[in-house]
Scaffold this motif. Structure first.
Motif, short mmCIF file in Angstrom:
data_model
loop_
_atom_site.label_atom_id
_atom_site.label_comp_id
_atom_site.label_asym_id
_atom_site.label_seq_id
_atom_site.Cartn_x
_atom_site.Cartn_y
_atom_site.Cartn_z
N LYS A 3 0.83 -1.20 0.00
CA LYS A 3 0.00 0.00 0.00
C LYS A 3 0.87 1.26 0.00
N TRP A 130 -8.53 0.96 3.54
CA TRP A 130 -7.75 0.03 2.71
C TRP A 130 -7.47 -1.25 3.51
N PHE A 136 -5.26 0.95 -5.72
CA PHE A 136 -5.24 2.31 -5.24
C PHE A 136 -6.43 3.16 -5.71
#
Length: 219
Positions: A3, A130, A136
């Protein structure tokens, strides 16, 4: 892809496109064309400096989030001091006979801290949503309305523009170039502000609609 890497890659892509577009627009302004060729190295190094600072900030924000910290517990002053280490390397890279630089942090410390806080808040907002392997763009759409995301990108770029303009006070140009420094600094800021708005719109549209075709990208 992790991430944090996705966040940093997006930031790097946006900042490089922003800087490249600014340079292309400045290159079309004939009165400063020669001066731009002299200071190109500085502009390239400046955006790479910013990308590295952004990476440090986002990585530390992500670590804080994963450790259960609240965003208000992130020490902005500590992050600011970390960015000064990046500045030291930047000064070494850009030093040359044409100009000298002695960074005057009092000019822009609060602006930089505000930008740090914007990045920290963005990371916390995105990571909160997330919790899976979603890409994304999906997380951005899950977290922000399009206009909010566009405004966030615009603010991050705007604060960078202000710091860059204030950084010009830390630079002394030697020789004939010194006579056009103020003119160039003002033209650079105006160009950066126009470009920031265009890039913020383009990158928001990339997420919320379809990828922007090359022919439709800002010029």
């Amino acid at each position: 892809m992790s991430k944090v890497k996705a966040l940093c890659d997006h930031d790097r892509e946006m900042m490089l496109e922003f800087s490249g577009l600014c340079v292309r627009r400045l290159n079309n302004y004939l009165p400063l064309k020669l001066f731009l060729s002299l200071i190109q190295h500085f502009l390239d190094a400046n955006v790479l400096k910013e990308i590295e600072k952004d990476r440090l900030i986002m990585e530390h924000a992500a670590v804080g989030f994963e450790r259960g910290k609240e965003r208000g517990e992130m020490d902005v002053s500590e992050l600011f001091e970390m960015t000064r280490e990046v500045d030291k390397e930047f000064v070494k890279k850009v030093s040359n006979p044409l100009f000298s630089i002695e960074i005057r942090y009092d000019d822009f410390a609060e602006i930089r801290k505000k930008r740090i806080l914007s990045l920290v808040n963005m990371v916390f907002d995105l990571l909160y949503n997330w919790q899976d392997a979603s890409p994304f763009p999906d997380i951005v759409k899950r977290t922000f309305a399009e206009n909010s995301y566009r405004e966030l990108l615009g603010e991050v770029l705007h604060l960078y523009n202000i710091e860059t303009r204030m950084l010009s006070n830390s630079i002394t140009l030697h020789g004939p170039a010194g006579r056009v420094k103020d003119l160039f600094a003002e033209k650079l800021f105006v160009t950066m502000e126009k470009t920031a708005g265009d890039i913020a719109v383009a990158y928001a549209r990339k997420v919320y609609v379809a990828p922007v075709a090359a022919t439709n990208r800002p010029r």
